[in-house]
Design an enzyme around this catalytic site. Structure first.
Site, PDB file in Angstrom:
ATOM      1  N   GLU B  30       0.850  -1.181   0.126  1.00 39.86           N
ATOM      2  CA  GLU B  30       0.065   0.040  -0.040  1.00 39.86           C
ATOM      3  C   GLU B  30       0.851   1.140  -0.058  1.00 39.86           C
ATOM      4  OE1 GLU B  30      -2.045  -1.244   3.477  1.00 39.86           O
ATOM      5  OE2 GLU B  30      -3.555  -2.538   2.576  1.00 39.86           O
ATOM      6  N   LEU B  68      -6.049  -1.272  -0.640  1.00 34.41           N
ATOM      7  CA  LEU B  68      -5.883  -1.348   0.812  1.00 34.41           C
ATOM      8  C   LEU B  68      -6.907  -2.720   1.011  1.00 34.41           C
ATOM      9  CD1 LEU B  68      -6.789   2.167   2.242  1.00 34.41           C
ATOM     10  CD2 LEU B  68      -4.455   1.133   1.502  1.00 34.41           C
ATOM     11  N   SER B  69      -6.241  -3.615   0.785  1.00 33.37           N
ATOM     12  CA  SER B  69      -6.626  -5.043   0.626  1.00 33.37           C
ATOM     13  C   SER B  69      -5.698  -6.153   0.989  1.00 33.37           C
ATOM     14  CB  SER B  69      -7.019  -5.314  -0.841  1.00 33.37           C
ATOM     15  OG  SER B  69      -7.721  -6.195  -1.025  1.00 33.37           O
ATOM     16  N   GLU B  70      -5.503  -6.336   2.221  1.00 35.70           N
ATOM     17  CA  GLU B  70      -4.260  -6.905   2.640  1.00 35.70           C
ATOM     18  C   GLU B  70      -4.264  -8.404   2.403  1.00 35.70           C
ATOM     19  OE1 GLU B  70      -5.564  -4.724   4.713  1.00 35.70           O
ATOM     20  OE2 GLU B  70      -4.136  -3.239   5.192  1.00 35.70           O
ATOM     21  N   PHE B  93       2.217  -1.958   8.659  1.00 32.63           N
ATOM     22  CA  PHE B  93       2.441  -2.471  10.095  1.00 32.63           C
ATOM     23  C   PHE B  93       1.962  -4.013  10.389  1.00 32.63           C
ATOM     24  CE2 PHE B  93       1.383   2.153   9.903  1.00 32.63           C
ATOM     25  CZ  PHE B  93       2.298   2.742  10.855  1.00 32.63           C
ATOM     26  N   ASP B  95       0.777  -4.998  12.740  1.00 34.98           N
ATOM     27  CA  ASP B  95      -0.710  -5.209  13.513  1.00 34.98           C
ATOM     28  C   ASP B  95      -1.368  -5.454  12.318  1.00 34.98           C
ATOM     29  OD1 ASP B  95       0.341  -3.055  15.998  1.00 34.98           O
ATOM     30  OD2 ASP B  95       1.126  -2.712  14.194  1.00 34.98           O
ATOM     31  N   HIS B 139      -0.896  -0.159  15.924  1.00 32.49           N
ATOM     32  CA  HIS B 139      -0.002   0.277  15.327  1.00 32.49           C
ATOM     33  C   HIS B 139       1.220   0.153  15.789  1.00 32.49           C
ATOM     34  CE1 HIS B 139      -3.258   1.875  12.854  1.00 32.49           C
ATOM     35  NE2 HIS B 139      -2.419   2.171  11.676  1.00 32.49           N
TER      36      HIS B 139
END
Lengths: 370, 337, 328
Positions: B30, B68-70, B93, B95, B139
């Protein structure tokens, strides 16, 4: 006139800024002779004994074990018996550690780089510009830091040049075409041409000594004198456990015992020394280059080329060996060229110039001054 | 050498050299470029902290921004790795692992074993770890133990720029999936780093300080806290040996055991939460394999068992300090048999 | 006299397709029996009834094309060319199985055949196949990736994210919904808010098409179009295949959630293998006796695979800890 002589923190190599006192090896009141080991010292590069630069009686230990002190800090005081304690106290109180100048401080500026035969080479030049320079050539897997304790001392008598051979230290990871001593010797000659040096006192260690011998055979006009330290090329045997171990070691655990072969006192192999060698060995291409070079020159415990045996007596030669050399046997010293001065140092291994620096420096200075 | 660069530059340089050397190395994540599809400049960000800035200009085909689509892109990196690429996916991150964990622990980690040894998944997942950024509970975590727990994954967490470059290039060349943890509070930390490409092998801890009285085993930012503690202790005559693990899986227990055998004392310092973390693992293994060498109880220095707090005052109390580490070392000295 | 072949496949190809579908059917029927006997460890999910979809799609693929399969993956494996004996050994947990006994029914893979693995995690194949397709795009040889998932997994976030990513990166991916009406025991209509998967695809900007998954030729034609589009750089699409499941979600499932008579109707009227056989014999290009001969040969193959599987050794302690890492 004061007869007080200070013992100060030495500067071992270009990047040393400070050192830690490990322990005193002599007691107050002891009579000290030049070259006597007096303090065990450790820097971020190496552990070694500080050798007395001057003779005298040790009157006062100023530094204590564990002290981390800058270069030129006062470690101790020597003086004759007739100097009073009060005078010594006053001397110590008045002593100011000289601050390193910017030029001295910046190790980056001390190194120079030049491209020779398409290979980028790192080298260092110290000392004046007059007189025949001394060229220091390190051995297999080494670099110019192998001359850590020699460069400064020698540069007080003559200009000193030390290089990282191709594929070594911080020179490019590349070997000159034709992986043999002739090619390496040719390369060093081209290097001298590139920095406008027409003649030098060749001082080589191990493989570097074999290269120096090869230069003496191939281009004698460049050679003012030869100093061969723990030299390759003066006989057949070489310790394959060292050559193969050095080429193949991947980790600190594997490398440390290999490096210990180099020294008479294995305690000299500090964590930092191992780390520095690992840093070099981890560079892309170094591993295979060392294997290639090792195979070409020192395959299966045999030296393929022995240029030292072909040397005549025309070139003044000094041969220095450590009695306890476990890489190249000390008896090769008997193959030294006719007329050569041969010095065997007791209690020293392969890294003679590190283990017995002041003695080696003295011998070299004597030799080149002759 | 003498060239000093920051850990952030070390990451950038490692990626740059790896992409230049191998066209199958691709980076995705990202905003690792930033500005994709907009009307302004490309490479607007170069990653959320600018770590990958400038790489797009040099390797436009190997630098890919993602939605934004891990789950999708981390999984895609893993799928591409199974099909001959060497992707380096940036998760920003650690997290965020929560939303794509299946792809990491059920897919990437298991392909090799589950498929009878016939799969290779040379993927690297880069992510920021650690507290101290005032970034609060989601984070700031040090989730390294979660990944070290899983067979099939390798976990790396360097403490300096030199190790970062060598370990990242090794991670990219490694044929197993690697979770590469970059401590965000070390990005600015500088040290000497060779310009040429090099690798540091996995599973070799670094002894960053030698000492004879007590061993501190740690990694990441805590290496620096431990060094600070060691400096204080040295003035008290206590010489601490600090082992920087560098890789948490594989784990260099040999170095840890050698050191503890020498010093007879152990303090484990871990920025991860205290239960089932690297410190507990090391402690258990030392008890098992070097119990006889111990002269004192093992001490652990970790944060409390809480999420990472936001308020700077609280967060500073949360992160293990040099003072806490020094206290723990003193306890092992005092408590000696 | 020469009979005109009305189909888009040659006679030999048709025989191969029939043999493939029959092999899947026989493989699964046999597993159903052997599982009932307690011969097989773990659990298995059978593909019987759905063969036309696997065969219709895979007929367009080569080894360089990748598929991501599901927990119900035996049919995909066989249609993609994975060795049947190796599969049977794997399902029996034996050494020499497709995964040396370490994967089992839910993880059969053969990357050399482009089979990226059956998968025990529903919807996990979506992201993976995007990666495979991304790699294909870099290689630029026109290879495609096929992601199979059921009507149940269609509601996984991974599938939805993957459709978006495939669209964003214009990847050569076909999302194949194998809609057999049941997500485990729950009906499709209960678990999925939208009626048509084509509508869902439209939400991601993907073209979609629905076909009768029990009709080999319908699947073959629709798949051919979307695969060709993907190979030519046209990007991703969705293909919904409406199909039937002969057996339960897993073996041992009594399927009491089905209506009375539902299964009988499926077997009688929606048997894709029978439908294909009838189409072939009706056209007069292949005789019933040829099909019967294939049936018999397949029976022999499956019997052989079971014998081999039973005779094969189990993995040993030494195998327990290998293949976790390439080096560690």
């Amino acid at each position: 006139m004061s007869t007080i002589t200070p013992i100060v923190m030495p500067k071992w190599g270009l990047s040393m800024k400070e050192g830690t006192v490990i322990e005193w090896l002599v007691e107050e009141g002891c009579i000290i002779t030049t070259g006597m080991p007096i303090i065990d010292m450790e820097t971020d590069k190496l552990a070694n004994a500080v050798e007395a630069p001057d003779p005298g009686i040790l009157r006062r230990k100023v530094a204590s074990a564990g002290d981390l002190l800058p270069v030129k800090a006062l470690l101790g005081v020597m003086a004759d018996q007739d100097v009073s304690d009060a005078e010594i106290d006053a001397y110590i109180a008045a002593y100011v550690t000289p601050v390193a100048t910017d030029e001295e401080d910046s190790s980056a500026q001390a190194f120079q780089y030049i491209e020779v035969d398409g290979i980028r080479v790192r080298y260092v030049q110290k000392g004046g510009s007059t007189g025949t320079p001394v060229l220091l050539i390190h051995g297999y897997g080494g670099d110019l830091d192998n001359w850590l304790f020699n460069i400064d001392a020698l540069s007080e008598k003559a200009p000193v040049i030390a290089l990282d051979l191709p594929g070594h230290g911080q020179s490019a990871v590349k070997l000159p075409a034709g992986v043999n001593l002739v090619a390496q010797a040719g390369f060093v000659v081209h290097f001298l041409d590139a920095i406008n040096v027409t003649r030098a006192h060749m001082v080589g260690h191990s493989m570097g000594a074999a290269i120096a011998s090869q230069i003496a055979l191939d281009a004698p006009q460049y050679v003012a004198s030869l100093t061969l330290i723990g030299s390759a090329g003066l006989g057949a045997e070489i310790n394959s456990a060292y050559i193969d171990g050095f080429a193949n070691a991947q980790s600190r655990r594997e490398l440390k015992p290999v490096l210990e072969i180099l020294f008479s006192d294995p305690a000299l192999v500090s964590r930092q020394l191992v780390d520095d060698v690992l840093r070099y060995k981890r560079l892309d291409g170094v591993g295979s280059l060392l294997v290639e070079l090792g195979q070409a020159l020192f395959c299966d415990g045999k030296q393929n080329e022995q240029p030292g045996l072909k040397l005549g007596s025309s070139c003044p030669a000094l041969v220095i060996w450590g009695r306890d050399d476990r890489v190249i046997p000390v008896n090769h010293a008997s193959n030294a060229p006719k007329g050569a001065t041969v010095e065997i140092l007791e209690g020293v291994g392969h890294m003679v110039q590190l283990e017995r620096a002041s003695e080696v420096n003295r011998l070299i200075i004597q030799h080149i001054s002759a | 050498m003498a060239r000093k660069i920051s850990m952030k530059q070390a990451v950038n340089e490692a990626l740059d050299q790896a992409m230049a050397a191998d066209p199958t190395v691709i980076c995705m994540g990202e905003d690792i470029v930033g500005g994709a599809g907009g009307n302004g400049e490309m490479d607007a960000w170069g990653g959320v902290l600018g770590v990958t800035k400038g790489l797009y200009a040099k390797h436009p085909k190997q630098m890919m921004d993602t939605p934004l689509s891990e789950s999708a892109y981390i999984g895609a990196a893993i799928g591409a790795a199974a099909c001959g690429m060497r992707p380096v996916a940036e998760l920003m991150f650690i997290d965020f692992m929560g939303v794509c964990f299946d792809q990491i622990f059920n897919q990437a980690a298991k392909f090799k074993y589950m498929f009878g040894g016939k799969a290779e998944t040379p993927v690297v997942i880069r992510c920021m770890v650690g507290a101290g950024f005032r970034a609060a509970a989601q984070h700031s975590q040090m989730l390294t133990p979660l990944f070290a727990h899983i067979p099939g994954l390798k976990v790396v967490c360097p403490s300096n720029a030199y190790d970062t470059k060598g370990l990242l290039i090794q991670s990219i060349r490694d044929n197993d999936p690697v979770i590469f943890c970059e401590h965000k509070n070390l990005y600015a930390h500088e040290c000497e780093v060779p310009e040429a490409s090099y690798t540091i092998p996995f599973g070799e801890a670094n002894i960053v300080r030698e000492g004879k009285h007590c061993t501190i085993v740690t990694y990441g930012l805590m290496v620096h806290r431990s060094l600070d503690a060691a400096a204080v202790l040295a003035k008290e005559g206590v010489e601490v040996e600090i082992v920087d693990l560098r890789t948490l899986s594989p784990l260099d227990m040999d170095t840890v055991l050698e050191s503890v055998t020498k010093t007879g004392r152990l303090v484990c310092v871990d920025e991860a939460s205290p239960r089932c973390n690297i410190a507990t693992d090391i402690s258990a293994q030392v008890c098992m394999h070097a119990f006889g060498a111990l002269k004192a109880q093992i001490e652990m220095v970790t944060p409390p068992h809480t999420p990472v707090p936001f308020s700077p005052v609280l967060e500073d109390m949360y992160i293990p300090s040099a003072a806490q580490i020094a206290t723990a070392v003193r306890k092992t000295i005092k408590g000696s048999k | 006299m020469q009979v005109q072949n009305p189909f888009p496949l040659s006679r030999d190809e048709l025989l191969t397709v029939y043999r493939q579908m029959r092999t899947i059917r026989e493989f699964e029927e046999r597993l159903h029996i052997d599982f009932g006997r307690g011969d097989i460890p773990g659990f298995v999910h059978l593909y019987a009834g759905e063969e036309a979809t696997a065969a219709g799609i895979m007929h367009h693929l080569n080894d360089g094309d990748r598929i991501a399969s599901t927990h119900r993956g035996h049919g995909h494996c066989i249609a993609k060319g994975v060795d049947v004996v190796g599969m049977m050994k794997e399902i029996y947990g034996k050494k020499g199985g497709s995964c040396n006994g370490k994967g089992g029914s839910m993880h059969i893979a053969d990357l050399s055949r482009g089979m990226m693995g059956a998968n025990g995690i529903l919807g996990a194949g979506g992201p993976l196949i995007c990666g495979a397709a991304l790699a294909a795009k870099y290689r630029n040889k026109g290879e495609v990736g096929i992601c199979f998932f059921g009507d149940g997994a269609s509601n996984q976030g991974t599938i939805l994210e993957s459709m978006n990513l495939a669209g964003v990166w214009n990847l050569p991916v076909i999302f194949v919904v194998e809609n057999n009406g049941y997500a485990e025991s729950t009906s499709r209509d209960y678990g999925t808010a939208v009626d048509s998967y084509v509508d869902r695809a439209a939400g991601f900007g993907l073209p979609g098409v629905t076909v009768d998954g029990t009709d080999f030729f319908a699947v073959h034609e629709a798949a051919g179009a979307v695969i060709k589009r993907a190979r030519e750089g046209g990007g991703p699409s969705l293909l919904e295949c409406k199909m039937v499941r002969y057996f339960g979600h897993f073996e041992g499932d009594a399927q009491t959630y089905r209506a009375p008579g539902e299964l009988d109707d499926i077997r009688a009227n929606h048997n894709c293998l029978k439908i294909l056989g009838d189409q072939l014999t009706a056209a007069g290009i292949i005789s019933q006796s040829e099909l019967t001969k294939i049936d018999e040969e397949v029976m022999v193959l499956i019997e052989h695979s079971v014998k081999e599987a039973k005779a094969a050794p189990f993995p040993t302690l030494a195998d327990l800890t290998t293949d976790v890492y390439i080096n560690y």
